[in-house]
Design an enzyme around this catalytic site. Structure first.
Site, mmCIF file in Angstrom:
data_model
loop_
_atom_site.group_PDB
_atom_site.id
_atom_site.type_symbol
_atom_site.label_atom_id
_atom_site.label_comp_id
_atom_site.label_asym_id
_atom_site.label_seq_id
_atom_site.Cartn_x
_atom_site.Cartn_y
_atom_site.Cartn_z
ATOM 1 N N LYS A 50 9.270 55.983 52.699
ATOM 2 C CA LYS A 50 8.546 54.891 53.362
ATOM 3 C C LYS A 50 7.956 55.329 54.700
ATOM 4 O O LYS A 50 7.017 54.717 55.202
ATOM 5 C CB LYS A 50 9.489 53.702 53.574
ATOM 6 C CG LYS A 50 9.994 53.070 52.280
ATOM 7 C CD LYS A 50 11.020 51.979 52.584
ATOM 8 C CE LYS A 50 11.616 51.424 51.303
ATOM 9 N NZ LYS A 50 12.711 50.451 51.584
ATOM 10 N N PHE A 90 17.015 66.208 56.384
ATOM 11 C CA PHE A 90 18.256 66.979 56.546
ATOM 12 C C PHE A 90 19.464 66.149 56.127
ATOM 13 O O PHE A 90 20.341 66.614 55.382
ATOM 14 C CB PHE A 90 18.354 67.430 58.009
ATOM 15 C CG PHE A 90 19.726 67.812 58.489
ATOM 16 C CD1 PHE A 90 20.478 68.770 57.837
ATOM 17 C CD2 PHE A 90 20.264 67.214 59.628
ATOM 18 C CE1 PHE A 90 21.753 69.127 58.290
ATOM 19 C CE2 PHE A 90 21.525 67.562 60.092
ATOM 20 C CZ PHE A 90 22.267 68.517 59.425
ATOM 21 N N ASP A 95 23.463 64.446 52.110
ATOM 22 C CA ASP A 95 24.159 63.254 51.617
ATOM 23 C C ASP A 95 24.166 63.210 50.093
ATOM 24 O O ASP A 95 25.177 62.856 49.479
ATOM 25 C CB ASP A 95 23.478 62.010 52.193
ATOM 26 C CG ASP A 95 24.279 60.736 51.962
ATOM 27 O OD1 ASP A 95 25.443 60.687 52.388
ATOM 28 O OD2 ASP A 95 23.743 59.795 51.355
ATOM 29 N N ASP A 99 27.454 62.948 47.802
ATOM 30 C CA ASP A 99 27.638 61.776 46.944
ATOM 31 C C ASP A 99 27.438 62.087 45.468
ATOM 32 O O ASP A 99 27.568 61.194 44.629
ATOM 33 C CB ASP A 99 26.663 60.665 47.348
ATOM 34 C CG ASP A 99 27.014 60.034 48.689
ATOM 35 O OD1 ASP A 99 28.121 60.293 49.196
ATOM 36 O OD2 ASP A 99 26.170 59.284 49.227
ATOM 37 N N ARG A 104 16.510 60.520 44.041
ATOM 38 C CA ARG A 104 16.123 60.163 45.407
ATOM 39 C C ARG A 104 14.625 59.878 45.389
ATOM 40 O O ARG A 104 13.845 60.715 44.945
ATOM 41 C CB ARG A 104 16.448 61.318 46.368
ATOM 42 C CG ARG A 104 15.860 61.206 47.752
ATOM 43 C CD ARG A 104 16.518 60.115 48.563
ATOM 44 N NE ARG A 104 17.925 60.347 48.813
ATOM 45 C CZ ARG A 104 18.712 59.467 49.443
ATOM 46 N NH1 ARG A 104 18.204 58.319 49.849
ATOM 47 N NH2 ARG A 104 20.000 59.728 49.637
ATOM 48 N N ASP A 166 32.323 57.015 56.692
ATOM 49 C CA ASP A 166 31.924 56.472 55.395
ATOM 50 C C ASP A 166 32.589 57.243 54.254
ATOM 51 O O ASP A 166 33.147 56.656 53.319
ATOM 52 C CB ASP A 166 30.403 56.542 55.274
ATOM 53 C CG ASP A 166 29.864 55.761 54.083
ATOM 54 O OD1 ASP A 166 30.605 54.920 53.536
ATOM 55 O OD2 ASP A 166 28.712 55.990 53.704
ATOM 56 N N LYS A 192 25.874 55.675 61.418
ATOM 57 C CA LYS A 192 25.200 56.348 60.308
ATOM 58 C C LYS A 192 23.743 55.908 60.163
ATOM 59 O O LYS A 192 22.914 56.661 59.646
ATOM 60 C CB LYS A 192 25.956 56.082 58.996
ATOM 61 C CG LYS A 192 25.412 56.878 57.815
ATOM 62 C CD LYS A 192 26.220 56.645 56.547
ATOM 63 C CE LYS A 192 25.591 57.378 55.365
ATOM 64 N NZ LYS A 192 26.322 57.174 54.109
ATOM 65 N N PHE A 231 19.804 45.154 59.937
ATOM 66 C CA PHE A 231 19.035 45.785 58.868
ATOM 67 C C PHE A 231 19.947 46.272 57.749
ATOM 68 O O PHE A 231 19.680 46.060 56.562
ATOM 69 C CB PHE A 231 18.224 46.950 59.435
ATOM 70 C CG PHE A 231 17.551 47.804 58.391
ATOM 71 C CD1 PHE A 231 16.334 47.428 57.854
ATOM 72 C CD2 PHE A 231 18.142 48.977 57.941
ATOM 73 C CE1 PHE A 231 15.706 48.215 56.892
ATOM 74 C CE2 PHE A 231 17.529 49.765 56.984
ATOM 75 C CZ PHE A 231 16.304 49.374 56.453
ATOM 76 N N ASP A 235 20.393 45.082 53.925
ATOM 77 C CA ASP A 235 20.276 46.027 52.821
ATOM 78 C C ASP A 235 21.424 45.836 51.836
ATOM 79 O O ASP A 235 21.227 45.866 50.617
ATOM 80 C CB ASP A 235 20.286 47.459 53.377
ATOM 81 C CG ASP A 235 19.383 48.393 52.597
ATOM 82 O OD1 ASP A 235 18.215 48.039 52.377
ATOM 83 O OD2 ASP A 235 19.866 49.468 52.194
ATOM 84 N N ASP A 236 22.634 45.656 52.370
ATOM 85 C CA ASP A 236 23.800 45.442 51.509
ATOM 86 C C ASP A 236 23.654 44.144 50.722
ATOM 87 O O ASP A 236 24.018 44.076 49.537
ATOM 88 C CB ASP A 236 25.074 45.379 52.357
ATOM 89 C CG ASP A 236 25.427 46.719 52.986
ATOM 90 O OD1 ASP A 236 24.738 47.720 52.709
ATOM 91 O OD2 ASP A 236 26.400 46.759 53.765
#
Length: 347
Positions: A50, A90, A95, A99, A104, A166, A192, A231, A235-236
């Site tokens: 974005k 980066f 990440d 994970d 992506r 996290d 984060k 924000f 998002d959650d």
């Protein structure tokens, strides 16, 4: 006067940065196949998202000056914007490995590209190093050069602290809801997400325009960190309650054992019977168990809880924005534009 940066104008700055980084690598005699590899790593991982973080730097410059940017100001602020995108790349390359992610931005994660694998770890290091090589090339004579370097170092450290919390709070292979708490959640989202996504772009613009007074930086921090928290909470919420057709993806937080705002709200409100269901159904790669979690979210009226939270949070942010001291060059428009992009968003 345009109040936002055209994406195409911003994107036009990136190819030159790639050429400069490749030229720097070439000075050491890097073999051609390695040059091609680095070029691909840059072009696959940095542009294409974005670009909100990157665009926020020249946008902040426009809001601070309240007049069109000179060609030099636009170029420099756009370069600083692209360095936030390098930082983001980066983080994301790293990440995704941690994970074990699959995709992506609608494409395979970089480490899942043919022949890449764990070489992506070194690629992530090179993306980060590109920040400091570019800063030195373009800003070494700028009065805020040391501030730029320190700001990127500090923001990287903050984000890594959030990532650590996290990862150890919500490992996908060891579901234990006793590990979750709102205190940990707020720490994770603050460090984060909020610092590098919201504070960093504005602080960079303030430093570049030499408006980074102690008062301006403090005011920016005190508005942008809560805004970043809002924000991420939003998002959650959208992950579970948003329309995938609008969001562009199917939410995975429940199956991925995320320490999200919703599960923490549920744990504060659930009955013993509901808690048993959450303990057995949350964080499992099973759509039927995920559906049971969503039933409890609905029973606890978490959509209503979120909407009440949102109105309260936005009212508090608007109060802070209205009280901004503009005597040292800060403008309320910087924050109003951020809030306008976020409030009531559906994706």
């Amino acid at each position: 006067m345009a109040t936002t940066t055209k994406r195409a104008d911003f994107e036009a700055v990136f190819p030159d940065l790639v050429v400069e980084l490749l030229a720097h690598a070439q000075k050491y005699g890097l073999p051609e196949n390695a040059m091609e590899w680095f070029q691909k790593a840059l072009n696959v991982n940095v542009p294409g998202g974005k670009l909100n973080r990157g665009l926020s730097v020249p946008d902040t410059g426009l809001a601070l000056l309240k007049k069109p940017l000179t060609d030099e100001q636009f170029k420099h602020l756009s370069i600083l914007g692209w360095l936030t995108e390098l930082l983001q790349a980066f983080f994301l390359v790293s990440d995704d490995i941690m994970d074990n992610s699959i995709t992506r931005r609608g494409q395979p994660c970089w480490y899942r590209h043919q022949g890449v694998g764990l070489i992506a770890i070194n690629d992530a290091f090179m993306l980060e190093s590109g920040i400091y090589l570019t800063l030195k090339k373009h800003f070494r004579s700028h009065p805020a050069y040391v501030d730029f370097v320190e700001l990127f170092h500090e923001t990287t450290w903050q984000t890594e602290l959030g990532q650590l919390c996290d990862l150890i709070t919500a490992p996908e292979d060891n579901v234990n809801l006793d590990n979750f708490s709102m205190e940990k959640y707020i720490f994770i989202v603050t460090y984060k997400t909020a610092y590098y996504s919201f504070y960093l772009p504005v602080a960079l613009a303030l430093h570049y325009l030499q408006l980074a007074t102690e008062g301006n930086l403090r005011q920016a921090h005190d508005i942008l960190i809560p805004l970043g928290q809002y924000f991420q909470i939003q998002d959650d919420y959208l992950d579970a309650f948003g329309d995938p057709a609008f969001i562009g993806k199917i939410g995975t937080d429940i199956q991925d054992n995320k320490c999200s705002w919703l599960i923490n709200q549920a744990l504060q409100r659930c009955s013993p019977e509901q808690r048993k269901v959450l303990d057995t159904a949350y964080g499992r790669k099973d759509k039927e168990l995920e559906a049971k979690v969503k039933v409890i979210f609905n029973e606890l009226k978490l959509e209503k809880v979120y909407k009440e939270y949102e109105e309260k949070a936005v009212e508090e942010l608007r109060t802070k924005i209205a009280a901004v001291d503009t005597s040292e060059g800060l403008t309320k428009e910087v924050f109003e534009s951020f809030l306008a992009k976020i409030y009531k968003r559906t994706k």
